[in-house]
Each structure stands twice: as structure tokens, then as C-alpha cells.
Design a protein around this motif. Structure first.
Motif, PDB file in Angstrom:
ATOM      1  N   GLY A 181       0.803  -1.220   0.000  1.00 47.31           N
ATOM      2  CA  GLY A 181       0.000   0.000   0.000  1.00 47.31           C
ATOM      3  C   GLY A 181       0.831   1.263   0.000  1.00 47.31           C
ATOM      4  N   VAL A 182       2.011   1.190  -0.629  1.00 49.18           N
ATOM      5  CA  VAL A 182       2.891   2.355  -0.726  1.00 49.18           C
ATOM      6  C   VAL A 182       3.308   2.538  -2.185  1.00 49.18           C
ATOM      7  CG1 VAL A 182       3.776   2.047   1.630  1.00 49.18           C
ATOM      8  CG2 VAL A 182       5.029   1.048  -0.292  1.00 49.18           C
ATOM      9  N   GLY A 183       3.896   3.673  -2.472  1.00 48.24           N
ATOM     10  CA  GLY A 183       4.414   3.913  -3.810  1.00 48.24           C
ATOM     11  C   GLY A 183       5.768   3.241  -3.996  1.00 48.24           C
ATOM     12  N   ILE A 184       6.132   3.015  -5.237  1.00 47.66           N
ATOM     13  CA  ILE A 184       7.411   2.372  -5.546  1.00 47.66           C
ATOM     14  C   ILE A 184       8.576   3.213  -5.024  1.00 47.66           C
ATOM     15  CG2 ILE A 184       7.644   3.335  -7.868  1.00 47.66           C
ATOM     16  CD1 ILE A 184       8.565  -0.246  -6.829  1.00 47.66           C
ATOM     17  N   ALA A 185       8.434   4.541  -5.023  1.00 44.91           N
ATOM     18  CA  ALA A 185       9.505   5.406  -4.508  1.00 44.91           C
ATOM     19  C   ALA A 185       9.736   5.150  -3.016  1.00 44.91           C
ATOM     20  CB  ALA A 185       9.173   6.871  -4.754  1.00 44.91           C
ATOM     21  N   THR A 186       8.682   4.849  -2.292  1.00 48.27           N
ATOM     22  CA  THR A 186       8.821   4.541  -0.863  1.00 48.27           C
ATOM     23  C   THR A 186       9.602   3.248  -0.671  1.00 48.27           C
ATOM     24  OG1 THR A 186       6.767   5.705  -0.360  1.00 48.27           O
ATOM     25  CG2 THR A 186       7.548   4.125   1.288  1.00 48.27           C
ATOM     26  N   VAL A 187       9.319   2.266  -1.517  1.00 46.48           N
ATOM     27  CA  VAL A 187      10.065   1.006  -1.441  1.00 46.48           C
ATOM     28  C   VAL A 187      11.550   1.283  -1.664  1.00 46.48           C
ATOM     29  CG1 VAL A 187      10.458  -1.258  -2.511  1.00 46.48           C
ATOM     30  CG2 VAL A 187       8.114  -0.431  -2.155  1.00 46.48           C
ATOM     31  N   PHE A 188      11.878   2.033  -2.710  1.00 47.68           N
ATOM     32  CA  PHE A 188      13.280   2.290  -3.032  1.00 47.68           C
ATOM     33  C   PHE A 188      13.953   3.260  -2.054  1.00 47.68           C
ATOM     34  CE2 PHE A 188      12.065   0.582  -7.260  1.00 47.68           C
ATOM     35  CZ  PHE A 188      12.942  -0.488  -7.236  1.00 47.68           C
ATOM     36  N   ARG A 189      13.167   4.055  -1.366  1.00 46.09           N
ATOM     37  CA  ARG A 189      13.741   4.921  -0.336  1.00 46.09           C
ATOM     38  C   ARG A 189      14.253   4.055   0.830  1.00 46.09           C
ATOM     39  NH1 ARG A 189      10.444   8.729  -0.905  1.00 46.09           N
ATOM     40  NH2 ARG A 189       8.720   7.894   0.303  1.00 46.09           N
ATOM     41  N   HIS A 190      13.529   3.007   1.144  1.00 44.85           N
ATOM     42  CA  HIS A 190      13.944   2.093   2.216  1.00 44.85           C
ATOM     43  C   HIS A 190      14.977   1.071   1.725  1.00 44.85           C
ATOM     44  CE1 HIS A 190      11.151   3.201   5.443  1.00 44.85           C
ATOM     45  NE2 HIS A 190      10.284   3.475   4.478  1.00 44.85           N
ATOM     46  N   PHE A 191      14.819   0.634   0.488  1.00 45.12           N
ATOM     47  CA  PHE A 191      15.670  -0.429  -0.066  1.00 45.12           C
ATOM     48  C   PHE A 191      16.087  -0.024  -1.473  1.00 45.12           C
ATOM     49  CE2 PHE A 191      12.531  -2.218   2.823  1.00 45.12           C
ATOM     50  CZ  PHE A 191      13.365  -2.803   3.768  1.00 45.12           C
ATOM     51  N   PRO A 192      17.285   0.573  -1.611  1.00 44.84           N
ATOM     52  CA  PRO A 192      17.706   1.135  -2.897  1.00 44.84           C
ATOM     53  C   PRO A 192      17.780   0.129  -4.049  1.00 44.84           C
ATOM     54  CG  PRO A 192      19.121   1.897  -1.125  1.00 44.84           C
ATOM     55  CD  PRO A 192      18.227   0.853  -0.541  1.00 44.84           C
TER      56      PRO A 192
END
Length: 183
Positions: free
Chosen positions: A37-48
Motif C-alpha cells: 500500500g505504498v508507492g514504488i519510490a517509498t520502497v526504493f527509499r527504504h531499499f535502494p
């Protein structure tokens, strides 16, 4: 880390464990983001990188399993703890194997995953010891033998279409084979 960021991270890891645990390297970070339930940018902010996410999901898996095993070891009934432990490890083993196979390279587990795996094995060894002392498991059974049996059924679950009742009966056979013989 802010509370909302920590909550996002936990949802991302839970989704990653599910997505990569089911699909291996074919799982996508986009699907992880959708399920979390998050944006892809949020995923990559946590896990590059995707491999960072897969490794973190594997670590989460090991940490959750270690906590569960320690909880079983602290319980009042070593025989019931043993039964639950074996069923839990086989039931979650396919996810672990699929997550591990999604890690890039063939150099083995990253050091942090090895350490987390060793913590699980130590905790499993304690439950095994308690079950043996209680007379629920044959005293000759070793942790290596137990891990081999668990891995075999986990690998079968990860690579074959097995009906749940068939797997449950196979686990019953393993538990019976490890139990202390009467007499």
C-alpha cells in the motif's frame, strides 16, 4: 526512524516476504509496493536495490522464526513445542528457500543472513534438547538430521504442487520417525 516510516518499512518487508517467497526473483518490487500500500519510490527509499529488499525480507523471516522458536522453547510442554516447531519450519521452509534463491550471485548467504540462520538453528537445538529430555524425541536424533528432514519436505513444498493433507501426513511420518521408540 519516524513511526510512519517504520510502519511503511514493516509493511514493505511483509509484502516482500510474501511476493518473493512465492515468486522468487521473478517477484517484482512493483508488486511489493502494491501489496504494502505504498508507492514504488517509498520502497526504493527504504531499499535502494531489489537485492537489498530480498535480503531484508529473508532476515525478517529468520528473525520471526527465531522469535517463534524461542517462544516454543519457553513453553510448558516440550512435546507440543517440538510438534509445533517441526510443522512451522516445514510450513515456512518453502518461503525461506524461495527467498534465498532470489538473492543474487552464488556466493552463499550474506553474513547477516548466516548469523540469523544460526540463531534459528541454536533455538531449534534447544527445543530438540528439551523434547529429548522429555522423552518425546529419540535421544540419538541430531540437529543435522532434523534439518535435513525439514529441508527435504520444505524443498518438495517449494518445487512441487503438494496437497496440504499430503504434506501434513508426510510431517506426521517425520515426527513419528523422530519420536522415542516405546519400550
Amino acid at each position: 526512524m519516524r513511526q510512519d516510516a517504520q510502519e511503511n518499512r514493516e509493511r514493505i518487508l511483509a509484502a516482500a516476504e510474501e511476493v518473493f517467497g512465492a515468486h522468487g526473483a521473478a517477484g517484482s518490487t512493483e508488486e511489493v509496493a502494491r501489496q504494502a500500500g505504498v508507492g514504488i519510490a517509498t520502497v526504493f527509499r527504504h531499499f535502494p536495490a531489489k537485492e537489498d529488499l530480498v535480503e531484508a525480507a529473508l532476515l525478517r523471516h529468520f528473525d520471526g522464526l527465531a522469535a517463534r522458536v524461542r517462544s516454543l522453547a519457553a513453553g510448558p510442554d516440550p512435546a507440543a513445542a517440538w510438534d509445533t516447531l517441526v510443522r512451522t519450519m516445514i510450513g515456512t521452509g518453502a518461503t525461506k528457500l524461495t527467498l534465498a534463491s532470489a538473492l543474487p550471485g552464488s556466493g552463499g548467504f550474506p553474513d547477516r543472513a548466516v548469523a540469523a540462520s544460526n540463531r534459528v538453528k541454536t533455538a531449534v537445538g534447544e527445543v530438540l534438547r528439551q523434547a529429548q529430555e522429555h522423552g518425546a524425541v529419540r535421544s540419538s536424533a541430531t540437529i543435522e538430521e532434523v534439518y535435513l528432514l525439514i529441508r527435504a519436505l520444505s524443498q518438495a513444498s517449494a518445487t512441487m504442487q503438494i496437497r496440504r493433507d499430503t504434506l501434513d501426513r508426510a510431517v506426521d511420518v517425520v515426527l513419528a520417525g523422530l519420536s522415542q521408540p516405546a519400550g
